[in-house]
Scaffold this active site. Structure first.
Site, short mmCIF file in Angstrom:
data_model
loop_
_atom_site.label_atom_id
_atom_site.label_comp_id
_atom_site.label_asym_id
_atom_site.label_seq_id
_atom_site.Cartn_x
_atom_site.Cartn_y
_atom_site.Cartn_z
N ARG A 137 0.87 -1.17 0.00
CA ARG A 137 0.00 0.00 0.00
C ARG A 137 0.91 1.23 0.00
O ARG A 137 0.83 2.06 -0.90
CB ARG A 137 -0.92 -0.03 1.23
N HIS A 166 3.70 -2.31 8.26
CA HIS A 166 2.29 -2.61 8.55
C HIS A 166 1.98 -3.99 8.00
O HIS A 166 2.38 -4.33 6.89
CB HIS A 166 1.41 -1.54 7.88
N ARG A 225 0.79 0.57 17.43
CA ARG A 225 -0.28 1.45 16.93
C ARG A 225 -1.63 0.80 17.20
O ARG A 225 -2.05 -0.11 16.50
CB ARG A 225 -0.10 1.69 15.42
N TYR A 270 -39.66 0.51 1.68
CA TYR A 270 -39.41 0.61 0.24
C TYR A 270 -39.17 -0.75 -0.38
O TYR A 270 -38.47 -1.59 0.20
CB TYR A 270 -38.17 1.47 -0.01
N MET A 318 -33.51 6.35 4.85
CA MET A 318 -32.51 7.38 5.13
C MET A 318 -32.53 7.78 6.61
O MET A 318 -31.47 8.01 7.21
CB MET A 318 -32.73 8.61 4.25
C1 LIG Z 1 -5.51 2.29 11.14
C2 LIG Z 1 -4.11 1.86 11.29
C3 LIG Z 1 -3.68 1.21 12.46
C4 LIG Z 1 -4.61 0.77 13.55
O1 LIG Z 1 -5.14 -0.47 13.18
P1 LIG Z 1 -6.14 -1.24 14.16
O2 LIG Z 1 -6.47 -2.51 13.45
O3 LIG Z 1 -7.34 -0.39 14.31
O4 LIG Z 1 -5.41 -1.43 15.43
C5 LIG Z 1 -2.35 0.91 12.59
N1 LIG Z 1 -1.47 1.24 11.62
C6 LIG Z 1 -1.84 1.85 10.46
C7 LIG Z 1 -0.83 2.16 9.44
C8 LIG Z 1 -3.16 2.16 10.26
O5 LIG Z 1 -3.53 2.76 9.12
#
Ligand SMILES: *Cc1c(COP(=O)(O)O)cnc(C)c1O
Length: 380
Positions: A137, A166, A225, A270, A318
């Site tokens: 990515r 990541h 993170r 609907y 909605m």
């Molecule tokens: C959103 C994100 C996270 C957090 O991921 P979670 O699955 O919510 O813990 C960590 N690193 C990156 C690069 C992200 O975009």
């Protein structure tokens, strides 16, 4: 007529956001790996929970790092008075770099060209260099990391804070590709030796919860993170079990606004996608896809009414949705009245994960998809 000063009427649909649950989750996650420092991921309005609530709560708990997805989200944190460390996880455009410096936001270096742009900018910038270990990515290919770091090291004013990557399958039942990504990252670190930045970060919430990598970066300052896990959300049913012990921070509640008996053979909403097979007590609730409740909730999703889970029937509109309370004659169904509370997800209703599964998505998409019409209300 004299205008009367009155508080604005409260919308019926609201998201209760629990400070206590967030604190509990943070403490539970910290206890799992004391050597990793949490980065509170508050992108996308804190996954829809309201960054204005969540960011100060995390800071009050001593969370030194927050992460957002975009420069605009970082700027909004600064605007709101947050002066702590904030890393923007997305790829900056070179033209945005002066704003990173001005706002004192940590930038990610996600390509060799960006390393060059940062080094050439002459700006005082703190950066996190991202390695692409297989997510494909964003990030620098493993073999190009050393030259990029060398270029940054030669730039006065630039501080390389961390090297990071990541994982693509942190929440998958099969951990083999995550292990492969970790091995690729470790090879980059080993090859760098003393040229490696002072900190590393690899795990997102699911990886951290499953401790995929814990203990692998011993001796290095390590950040984790943490996003969904902080909010008590599972990113995938596969991590559901491992998530036990975390509490959902959001409870989405609304009210019954209308009740009726729908005769056998009559349809609701609907497109006439649901027809009563027998006389059925049906309640109409405030809330619809303009609030972020997916149309895909029907068929399959449920809502909690007075402790029972009842099915959504007919297309989600909605601004409203309908639920079948039970057969016309049923005493409990007959007792439900306008004004009664209904829980779309959270305590007293289905989990966000269950609703997401019924919609073919994940809970993150549901909470992050709530719109500005839904007030986020702090609760203990
Ligand atoms: C959103 C994100 C996270 C957090 O991921 P979670 O699955 O919510 O813990 C960590 N690193 C990156 C690069 C992200 O975009």
């Amino acid at each position: 007529m004299t205008p009367v000063a009155a508080p604005a009427p409260e919308p019926l649909l609201r998201a209760e956001v629990s400070a206590g649950a967030l604190r509990h989750n943070l403490a539970a996650l910290r206890a799992r790996a004391s050597e990793a420092e949490p980065v509170g991921v508050v992108k996308a309005d804190a996954y829809g929970h309201g960054v204005g609530l969540v960011a100060p709560w995390l800071r009050a708990e001593g969370v030194a790092w927050l992460a957002v997805a975009t420069l605009a989200e970082g700027a909004a944190l600064r605007e709101a008075g947050d002066s702590g460390r904030v890393v923007v996880l997305g790829a900056p455009l070179p033209a945005q770099l002066p704003a990173y410096a001005r706002l004192d936001l940590d930038a990610c270096v996600t390509s060799p060209d960006l390393a060059e742009a940062v080094a050439a900018s002459g700006l005082p910038l703190r950066v996190h260099v991202k390695v692409d270990t297989g997510m494909h990515r964003l990030g620098i290919a493993p073999e190009a990391v050393a030259p990029a770091l060398a270029r940054l090291a030669g730039a006065p004013g630039v501080t390389v804070e961390a090297l990071w990557t990541h994982l693509a399958t942190a929440d998958a039942a099969d951990a083999s590709f995550a292990d492969e990504q970790l091995a690729r990252f470790e090879r980059v670190l080993d090859a760098l030796g003393d040229a490696a930045p002072p900190a590393v970060h690899v795990e997102n919430g699911p990886a951290f919860v499953r401790a995929l990598a814990s203990g692998r970066f011993v001796g290095r300052r390590s950040l984790a993170r943490l996003g969904g896990a902080l909010y008590g959300l599972a990113s995938d049913p596969a991590v559901g079990g491992a998530m036990r012990g975390l509490r959902p921070v959001m409870r989405l509640v609304t009210r019954v606004v209308h009740v009726q008996t729908v005769a056998a053979g009559e349809s609701v909403s609907y497109g006439r996608t649901w027809t009563a097979g027998a006389p059925t007590r049906v309640a109409t609730l405030s809330g619809g896809y303009a609030d972020g409740l997916p149309r895909a909730m029907q068929p399959g999703a449920e809502v909690g009414v007075a402790g029972r889970h009842v099915p959504v029937v007919g297309r989600v509109c909605m601004d409203m949705l309908m639920v079948a309370l039970g057969p016309a004659g049923d005493a409990w169904a007959a007792s439900v009245a306008p004004g009664d509370e209904a829980v779309v997800w959270g305590r007293g209703g289905p989990s966000a994960e269950a609703t997401a599964a019924a919609c073919g998505t994940i809970a993150y998409e549901l909470t992050a998809g709530l719109t500005a019409r839904v007030p986020r209300v702090a609760v203990p």
